[in-house]
Scaffold this motif. Structure first.
Motif, PDB file in Angstrom:
ATOM      1  N   LYS A 160      54.620  51.163 -23.624  1.00 30.13           N
ATOM      2  CA  LYS A 160      54.229  51.338 -22.841  1.00 30.13           C
ATOM      3  C   LYS A 160      52.738  51.600 -22.420  1.00 30.13           C
ATOM      4  O   LYS A 160      51.614  50.798 -22.040  1.00 30.13           O
ATOM      5  CB  LYS A 160      54.808  50.679 -20.954  1.00 30.13           C
ATOM      6  N   ILE A 161      53.289  53.118 -22.626  1.00 25.32           N
ATOM      7  CA  ILE A 161      51.108  53.691 -22.666  1.00 25.32           C
ATOM      8  C   ILE A 161      50.857  53.617 -23.991  1.00 25.32           C
ATOM      9  O   ILE A 161      49.460  53.438 -23.332  1.00 25.32           O
ATOM     10  CB  ILE A 161      52.209  55.558 -22.443  1.00 25.32           C
ATOM     11  N   VAL A 162      51.254  53.074 -24.488  1.00 27.62           N
ATOM     12  CA  VAL A 162      50.299  53.135 -26.219  1.00 27.62           C
ATOM     13  C   VAL A 162      50.054  51.573 -26.369  1.00 27.62           C
ATOM     14  O   VAL A 162      48.915  51.482 -26.442  1.00 27.62           O
ATOM     15  CB  VAL A 162      51.451  52.913 -27.481  1.00 27.62           C
ATOM     16  N   GLN A 163      50.761  50.353 -25.514  1.00 27.03           N
ATOM     17  CA  GLN A 163      50.435  48.997 -25.826  1.00 27.03           C
ATOM     18  C   GLN A 163      49.195  49.397 -24.624  1.00 27.03           C
ATOM     19  O   GLN A 163      48.540  48.299 -24.705  1.00 27.03           O
ATOM     20  CB  GLN A 163      51.717  48.566 -25.351  1.00 27.03           C
ATOM     21  N   ALA A 164      49.075  49.814 -23.863  1.00 31.29           N
ATOM     22  CA  ALA A 164      48.192  50.031 -22.668  1.00 31.29           C
ATOM     23  C   ALA A 164      46.562  50.065 -23.070  1.00 31.29           C
ATOM     24  O   ALA A 164      45.873  49.828 -22.641  1.00 31.29           O
ATOM     25  CB  ALA A 164      48.434  50.264 -20.829  1.00 31.29           C
ATOM     26  N   ALA A 165      46.668  50.529 -24.042  1.00 24.97           N
ATOM     27  CA  ALA A 165      45.711  51.533 -24.915  1.00 24.97           C
ATOM     28  C   ALA A 165      44.890  51.314 -26.017  1.00 24.97           C
ATOM     29  O   ALA A 165      44.350  50.882 -26.458  1.00 24.97           O
ATOM     30  CB  ALA A 165      46.252  52.992 -25.604  1.00 24.97           C
ATOM     31  N   ARG A 166      45.655  49.550 -26.372  1.00 30.27           N
ATOM     32  CA  ARG A 166      44.911  48.769 -26.908  1.00 30.27           C
ATOM     33  C   ARG A 166      43.661  48.333 -26.864  1.00 30.27           C
ATOM     34  O   ARG A 166      42.547  48.736 -27.884  1.00 30.27           O
ATOM     35  CB  ARG A 166      45.481  47.456 -27.399  1.00 30.27           C
ATOM     36  N   ASP A 167      42.891  48.225 -26.154  1.00 32.86           N
ATOM     37  CA  ASP A 167      41.999  47.507 -25.893  1.00 32.86           C
ATOM     38  C   ASP A 167      41.246  49.124 -26.565  1.00 32.86           C
ATOM     39  O   ASP A 167      39.359  48.522 -26.585  1.00 32.86           O
ATOM     40  CB  ASP A 167      41.363  46.680 -24.351  1.00 32.86           C
ATOM     41  N   ASP A 168      41.123  50.383 -25.278  1.00 37.83           N
ATOM     42  CA  ASP A 168      40.432  51.293 -25.681  1.00 37.83           C
ATOM     43  C   ASP A 168      40.114  51.684 -26.876  1.00 37.83           C
ATOM     44  O   ASP A 168      39.244  51.727 -27.832  1.00 37.83           O
ATOM     45  CB  ASP A 168      41.407  52.439 -24.742  1.00 37.83           C
TER      46      ASP A 168
END
Length: 105
Positions: free
Chosen positions: A53-61
């Motif tokens: 989840k942490i990695v997936q949340a960083a896709r836009d960044d």
């Protein structure tokens, strides 16, 4: 032209062609090695962190980071970098390689 001049010119052309071929091979080997290292890092990250989840949340960044060539570093991306490096301490990947791997998930 004398025969010696022609032989000398032929020898110089042969040596120049060999030098260029050697230079091309060295350059090609360096590029292939760099691509292989990047691919290995990308596949290691993508297979290990696909559902994280942490990695997936960083896709836009990560997209902003890659698009700005490292100028834009969002908080979620920094968190993902720290998380990935904590989970895989032996992974030798640059921030750019990690950002590209996150985008590839």
């Amino acid at each position: 032209m004398s025969r010696n001049h022609l032989l000398g010119a032929a020898l110089l052309l042969t040596l120049a062609g060999t030098a260029n071929a050697t230079s091309f091979i060295v350059t090609t080997d360096a590029v292939v090695g760099a691509v292989a290292a990047s691919t290995d890092a990308t596949s290691d990250v993508s297979s290990s962190f696909r559902d994280d989840k942490i990695v997936q949340a960083a896709r836009d960044d990560a997209a902003s980071f890659v698009g700005s060539q490292g100028e834009i570093r969002g908080a979620k991306l920094e968190s993902a970098f720290n998380h990935i490096r904590h989970q895989a301490p032996t992974l030798q990947a640059s921030d750019a390689q990690l950002a590209q791997a996150i985008l590839a998930l």
